[in-house]
Design a protein around this motif. Structure first.
Motif, PDB file in Angstrom:
ATOM      1  N   LEU A   1       2.595  -5.941   0.236  1.00 11.78           N
ATOM      2  CA  LEU A   1       2.712  -7.235   1.045  1.00 11.78           C
ATOM      3  C   LEU A   1       1.412  -7.756   0.487  1.00 11.78           C
ATOM      4  O   LEU A   1       1.457  -8.951   0.880  1.00 11.78           O
ATOM      5  CB  LEU A   1       2.482  -6.916   2.482  1.00 11.78           C
ATOM      6  N   TYR A   2       0.229  -7.103   0.600  1.00 15.74           N
ATOM      7  CA  TYR A   2      -1.234  -7.645   0.786  1.00 15.74           C
ATOM      8  C   TYR A   2      -1.148  -8.160  -0.723  1.00 15.74           C
ATOM      9  O   TYR A   2      -1.926  -8.994  -1.152  1.00 15.74           O
ATOM     10  CB  TYR A   2      -1.749  -6.517   0.828  1.00 15.74           C
ATOM     11  N   GLU A   3      -0.875  -6.807  -1.775  1.00 22.79           N
ATOM     12  CA  GLU A   3      -1.166  -7.843  -2.997  1.00 22.79           C
ATOM     13  C   GLU A   3      -0.118  -8.778  -3.663  1.00 22.79           C
ATOM     14  O   GLU A   3      -0.517  -9.099  -4.731  1.00 22.79           O
ATOM     15  CB  GLU A   3      -1.080  -6.145  -4.362  1.00 22.79           C
ATOM     16  N   LYS A   4       1.386  -9.144  -3.759  1.00 25.95           N
ATOM     17  CA  LYS A   4       1.327 -10.339  -3.404  1.00 25.95           C
ATOM     18  C   LYS A   4       1.256 -11.552  -3.006  1.00 25.95           C
ATOM     19  O   LYS A   4       1.295 -12.347  -3.288  1.00 25.95           O
ATOM     20  CB  LYS A   4       3.200  -9.730  -3.584  1.00 25.95           C
ATOM     21  N   TYR A   5       0.614 -11.451  -1.328  1.00 23.40           N
ATOM     22  CA  TYR A   5       0.438 -12.044  -1.202  1.00 23.40           C
ATOM     23  C   TYR A   5      -0.728 -12.350  -0.163  1.00 23.40           C
ATOM     24  O   TYR A   5      -0.992 -13.645   0.936  1.00 23.40           O
ATOM     25  CB  TYR A   5       1.831 -12.464   0.177  1.00 23.40           C
ATOM     26  N   HIS A   6      -2.162 -11.701  -0.458  1.00 21.39           N
ATOM     27  CA  HIS A   6      -3.495 -11.869   0.115  1.00 21.39           C
ATOM     28  C   HIS A   6      -3.944 -12.866  -0.419  1.00 21.39           C
ATOM     29  O   HIS A   6      -4.443 -14.467   0.502  1.00 21.39           O
ATOM     30  CB  HIS A   6      -4.165 -10.622  -0.569  1.00 21.39           C
ATOM     31  N   ASP A   7      -3.517 -13.484  -1.620  1.00 23.68           N
ATOM     32  CA  ASP A   7      -4.019 -14.428  -1.968  1.00 23.68           C
ATOM     33  C   ASP A   7      -3.549 -16.608  -1.536  1.00 23.68           C
ATOM     34  O   ASP A   7      -3.942 -17.034  -1.371  1.00 23.68           O
ATOM     35  CB  ASP A   7      -3.793 -15.523  -3.662  1.00 23.68           C
ATOM     36  N   ALA A   8      -2.132 -15.903  -0.836  1.00 19.57           N
ATOM     37  CA  ALA A   8      -1.556 -17.022  -0.054  1.00 19.57           C
ATOM     38  C   ALA A   8      -2.134 -16.863   1.884  1.00 19.57           C
ATOM     39  O   ALA A   8      -1.337 -17.401   2.514  1.00 19.57           O
ATOM     40  CB  ALA A   8      -0.391 -16.616   0.385  1.00 19.57           C
ATOM     41  N   GLY A   9      -3.003 -16.215   1.761  1.00 16.35           N
ATOM     42  CA  GLY A   9      -3.692 -16.469   2.862  1.00 16.35           C
ATOM     43  C   GLY A   9      -3.387 -15.198   4.702  1.00 16.35           C
ATOM     44  O   GLY A   9      -3.202 -14.976   5.343  1.00 16.35           O
ATOM     45  N   PHE A  10      -3.267 -13.739   3.833  1.00 17.51           N
ATOM     46  CA  PHE A  10      -2.382 -12.274   4.303  1.00 17.51           C
ATOM     47  C   PHE A  10      -3.369 -11.498   4.442  1.00 17.51           C
ATOM     48  O   PHE A  10      -4.398 -10.935   3.549  1.00 17.51           O
ATOM     49  CB  PHE A  10      -1.130 -11.763   4.142  1.00 17.51           C
ATOM     50  N   GLU A  11      -3.910 -11.173   5.136  1.00 19.71           N
ATOM     51  CA  GLU A  11      -5.210 -10.546   5.134  1.00 19.71           C
ATOM     52  C   GLU A  11      -4.943  -8.899   6.170  1.00 19.71           C
ATOM     53  O   GLU A  11      -3.557  -8.455   6.814  1.00 19.71           O
ATOM     54  CB  GLU A  11      -6.396 -10.558   5.944  1.00 19.71           C
ATOM     55  N   VAL A  12      -5.214  -7.315   5.957  1.00 26.35           N
ATOM     56  CA  VAL A  12      -4.521  -6.377   6.798  1.00 26.35           C
ATOM     57  C   VAL A  12      -6.087  -5.801   7.016  1.00 26.35           C
ATOM     58  O   VAL A  12      -7.200  -5.852   6.487  1.00 26.35           O
ATOM     59  CB  VAL A  12      -3.988  -5.073   5.286  1.00 26.35           C
ATOM     60  N   VAL A  13      -6.092  -5.266   8.597  1.00 27.34           N
ATOM     61  CA  VAL A  13      -7.107  -4.837   8.733  1.00 27.34           C
ATOM     62  C   VAL A  13      -6.599  -3.278   9.476  1.00 27.34           C
ATOM     63  O   VAL A  13      -5.829  -3.457  10.103  1.00 27.34           O
ATOM     64  CB  VAL A  13      -8.113  -5.383   9.999  1.00 27.34           C
ATOM     65  N   GLY A  14      -7.192  -2.384   8.440  1.00 31.14           N
ATOM     66  CA  GLY A  14      -6.530  -0.911   9.222  1.00 31.14           C
ATOM     67  C   GLY A  14      -7.736  -0.566  10.415  1.00 31.14           C
ATOM     68  O   GLY A  14      -9.126  -0.631  10.223  1.00 31.14           O
ATOM     69  N   TYR A  15      -7.599   0.664  11.353  1.00 31.69           N
ATOM     70  CA  TYR A  15      -7.968   1.061  12.685  1.00 31.69           C
ATOM     71  C   TYR A  15      -7.742   2.063  12.866  1.00 31.69           C
ATOM     72  O   TYR A  15      -6.868   1.992  13.559  1.00 31.69           O
ATOM     73  CB  TYR A  15      -8.213  -0.076  13.763  1.00 31.69           C
ATOM     74  N   SER A  16      -8.263   2.923  12.645  1.00 25.70           N
ATOM     75  CA  SER A  16      -8.607   4.482  11.988  1.00 25.70           C
ATOM     76  C   SER A  16      -8.933   5.227  13.027  1.00 25.70           C
ATOM     77  O   SER A  16     -10.253   5.309  14.117  1.00 25.70           O
ATOM     78  CB  SER A  16      -9.089   5.271  10.989  1.00 25.70           C
ATOM     79  N   VAL A  17      -8.091   5.784  13.742  1.00 30.68           N
ATOM     80  CA  VAL A  17      -8.324   7.404  14.728  1.00 30.68           C
ATOM     81  C   VAL A  17      -9.163   7.918  14.701  1.00 30.68           C
ATOM     82  O   VAL A  17      -8.752   9.179  15.326  1.00 30.68           O
ATOM     83  CB  VAL A  17      -7.609   6.587  15.418  1.00 30.68           C
ATOM     84  N   ASP A  18      -9.289   8.214  13.547  1.00 26.76           N
ATOM     85  CA  ASP A  18      -9.700  10.026  12.841  1.00 26.76           C
ATOM     86  C   ASP A  18     -10.949   9.980  13.407  1.00 26.76           C
ATOM     87  O   ASP A  18     -11.988   9.187  13.368  1.00 26.76           O
ATOM     88  CB  ASP A  18      -9.663   9.321  11.238  1.00 26.76           C
ATOM     89  N   ASP A  19     -10.989  11.370  13.878  1.00 27.16           N
ATOM     90  CA  ASP A  19     -12.321  11.671  13.876  1.00 27.16           C
ATOM     91  C   ASP A  19     -12.681  12.369  13.484  1.00 27.16           C
ATOM     92  O   ASP A  19     -13.950  12.308  12.786  1.00 27.16           O
ATOM     93  CB  ASP A  19     -12.596  13.110  15.075  1.00 27.16           C
ATOM     94  N   ASP A  20     -12.442  12.547  12.403  1.00 29.70           N
ATOM     95  CA  ASP A  20     -12.530  13.175  10.585  1.00 29.70           C
ATOM     96  C   ASP A  20     -13.131  12.540   9.793  1.00 29.70           C
ATOM     97  O   ASP A  20     -12.242  11.989   8.912  1.00 29.70           O
ATOM     98  CB  ASP A  20     -11.556  14.652  10.145  1.00 29.70           C
ATOM     99  N   LEU A  21     -14.496  11.929   9.480  1.00 25.99           N
ATOM    100  CA  LEU A  21     -14.783  10.803   9.279  1.00 25.99           C
ATOM    101  C   LEU A  21     -14.713  11.315   7.575  1.00 25.99           C
ATOM    102  O   LEU A  21     -14.660  10.440   6.576  1.00 25.99           O
ATOM    103  CB  LEU A  21     -16.211  10.138   9.199  1.00 25.99           C
ATOM    104  N   ASP A  22     -14.881  12.637   7.106  1.00 22.39           N
ATOM    105  CA  ASP A  22     -14.873  13.006   5.348  1.00 22.39           C
ATOM    106  C   ASP A  22     -13.865  12.726   4.827  1.00 22.39           C
ATOM    107  O   ASP A  22     -13.228  11.984   4.612  1.00 22.39           O
ATOM    108  CB  ASP A  22     -15.691  14.535   5.835  1.00 22.39           C
TER     109      ASP A  22
END
Length: 484
Positions: free
Chosen positions: A377-398
């Motif tokens: 979805l992102y790769e095909k419609y990003h230019d049309a105004g679609f964005e994604v924001v991930g919110y990771s709950v990982d404790d292990d940042l590495d």
């Protein structure tokens, strides 16, 4: 006895994989969704583990097996074979590691407990008794080890008697539980679970056994047992309320369900075991009657807000997040915190775009399974105004950074840990914990936000995401939408 992460992995290898035999390959593949398969075959020679080797051999073999099984999805034939070889290999490995003086005392104790648990899992009561007698015969028996084996033995006896439908042996195991719970702390602490095991085979015997233990603990001079008596009694009240709910649900009795809701409001104010499950109770009631569930939850939340009890104060805060999430559609969405590169998100910059906010973690299989769809979805419609924001709950940042680097995700990911760890000069958090703020209790949770910054939907996953886009942009669906 506490387990390190390595020990937990070892338990997963043995007990979880011993039950691999009862899991269909279809289920296994579902659980491993999104994990790429290399096509390599499992090396079953790893499970041919001889006795009499040194500690280094068994540690190396354990790590090799764990690595081989990490993300491997077995075929139906392999599942049958694993059912045969895993218990045998596990017994040899953990017996040798758990009984060798060359292993650190703490680590040895952990390995020994796993060994005893495997024996119980396999129904080897005679071997457990032999271990117990051998420990007791020592000049200086290890009291903690004796108590641990005693507890595992009782559980094994309960399961054996129940599975063979031997009522006399089950009653004998219940009586032994009552007797030993009075003197052995580890059994006392596990008494509630053991009574639950008895109830699986004889509900009435499980209830009477628990009643006797609670009565004995109430009259005990031991502070631990008096505290346990109070806790067990509370759990018993909770379970009784659950039973009433199930009866009302099965009978489709609206009046009985209303009575359950009223009792929930009353007892949540005083019984901690019910208070901590109040949200789950209300969700369950809502499945029968949505309005009743919501009204009950609202009353409990209000009562908890006005309570002086610290537990209920904390619960009220978490409930506020759920209430906020339930009412999020049509309202402004707040997003704040730090990206994984340490930069602060400017949420205003996303105004005018359709944004998918994805609460996820690298260790969450279903979360990873969503990535191919979202990427398409992102790769095909990003230019049309679609964005994604991930919110990771990982404790292990590495681990998170490594995952992002390997997967080459085209969107930016925020880190809950980095965001909540950042404090101001007064030691207060700079950013809200968005998982808590929105009461996100499970992942993946995916929120679709419109161009006006208001939530469109809070279950924007898979095919449903396409439907939402079509409803939101009916005139642009040919240009903006894709087929999953």
């Amino acid at each position: 006895m506490n387990f390190t992460k390595k020990m937990i992995g070892a338990v997963a290898l043995t007990l979880a994989l011993c039950s691999c035999c009862s899991v269909s390959t279809t289920n296994a593949q579902d659980e491993q969704a999104g994990v790429a398969q290399s096509g390599a075959k499992l090396d079953f020679s790893l499970f041919d583990v001889p006795d009499g080797k040194d500690v280094a051999f068994y540690k190396e073999r354990l790590e090799a097996i764990q690595k081989a099984l990490g993300n491997y999805v077995p075929t139906e034939e392999e599942v049958e074979k694993l059912d045969e070889v895993v218990p045998k290999a596990s017994l040899v490995i953990f017996k040798n590691l758990g009984t060798s003086d060359e292993v650190d005392a703490v680590e040895r104790g952990q390995y020994f407990q796993i060994y005893a648990m495997i024996l119980a899992q396999n129904g080897n009561v005679d071997e457990l008794n032999a271990l117990l007698n051998a420990e007791k015969a020592k000049a200086e028996p290890d009291a903690e080890r004796v108590a641990m084996i005693e507890s595992i033995l009782i559980s094994s006896k309960i399961r054996s008697a129940g599975e063979t439908e031997n009522a006399a042996d089950l009653k004998a195991a219940a009586d032994e539980l009552i007797e030993k719970a009075a003197t052995i702390d580890s059994i006392a602490e596990n008494a509630l679970n053991l009574c639950g095991e008895i109830s699986n085979f004889d509900e009435e015997l499980g209830k009477t056994t628990l009643d006797k233990i609670i009565a004995a603990f109430k009259n005990s001079d031991n502070l631990l047992r008096r505290d346990l008596a109070e806790n067990f009694a509370a759990v018993k009240e909770r379970d009784l309320l659950i039973s009433k709910y199930r009866e009302a649900l099965e009978a489709k009795d609206a009046d009985a369900m209303k009575a359950v809701a009223d009792e929930l409001i009353e007892k949540a104010a005083t019984v901690d075991a019910i208070a901590t499950l109040a949200q789950s109770f209300c969700d369950a009631i809502a499945r029968f009657d949505e309005e009743l569930g919501k009204a009950t939850f609202k009353k409990i939340t209000a009562a908890f807000k006005n309570s002086d009890n610290p537990l209920r104060k904390r619960l009220a805060e978490s409930f506020a997040g759920k209430e906020r999430f339930d009412n999020l559609v049509g309202n402004d969405v707040l997003v704040e915190g730090l990206f994984l590169d340490g930069k602060e998100i400017n949420w205003d910059e996303y105004r005018g775009k359709v944004v998918l906010i994805d609460f996820w973690a690298t260790w969450c299989g279903p979360c990873r399974a969503e990535i191919p769809n979202v990427r398409a979805l992102y790769e095909k419609y990003h230019d049309a105004g679609f964005e994604v924001v991930g919110y990771s709950v990982d404790d292990d940042l590495d681990a998170l950074r490594e995952f992002e680097e390997n997967e080459k995700l085209p969107w930016k990911t925020m880190s809950e840990k980095m965001s909540t760890d950042k404090k101001n000069d007064q030691g207060e958090p700079v950013y809200k914990n968005l998982s808590e703020y929105y009461g996100v209790g499970s992942i993946p949770t995916m929120i679709l936000v419109g161009t006006d910054g208001k939530a469109i939907d809070t279950e924007a996953r898979g095919e449903h995401l396409k439907e939402l886009r079509e409803m939101q942009f009916p005139n642009e669906k040919e240009r903006l939408f894709f087929d999953f």
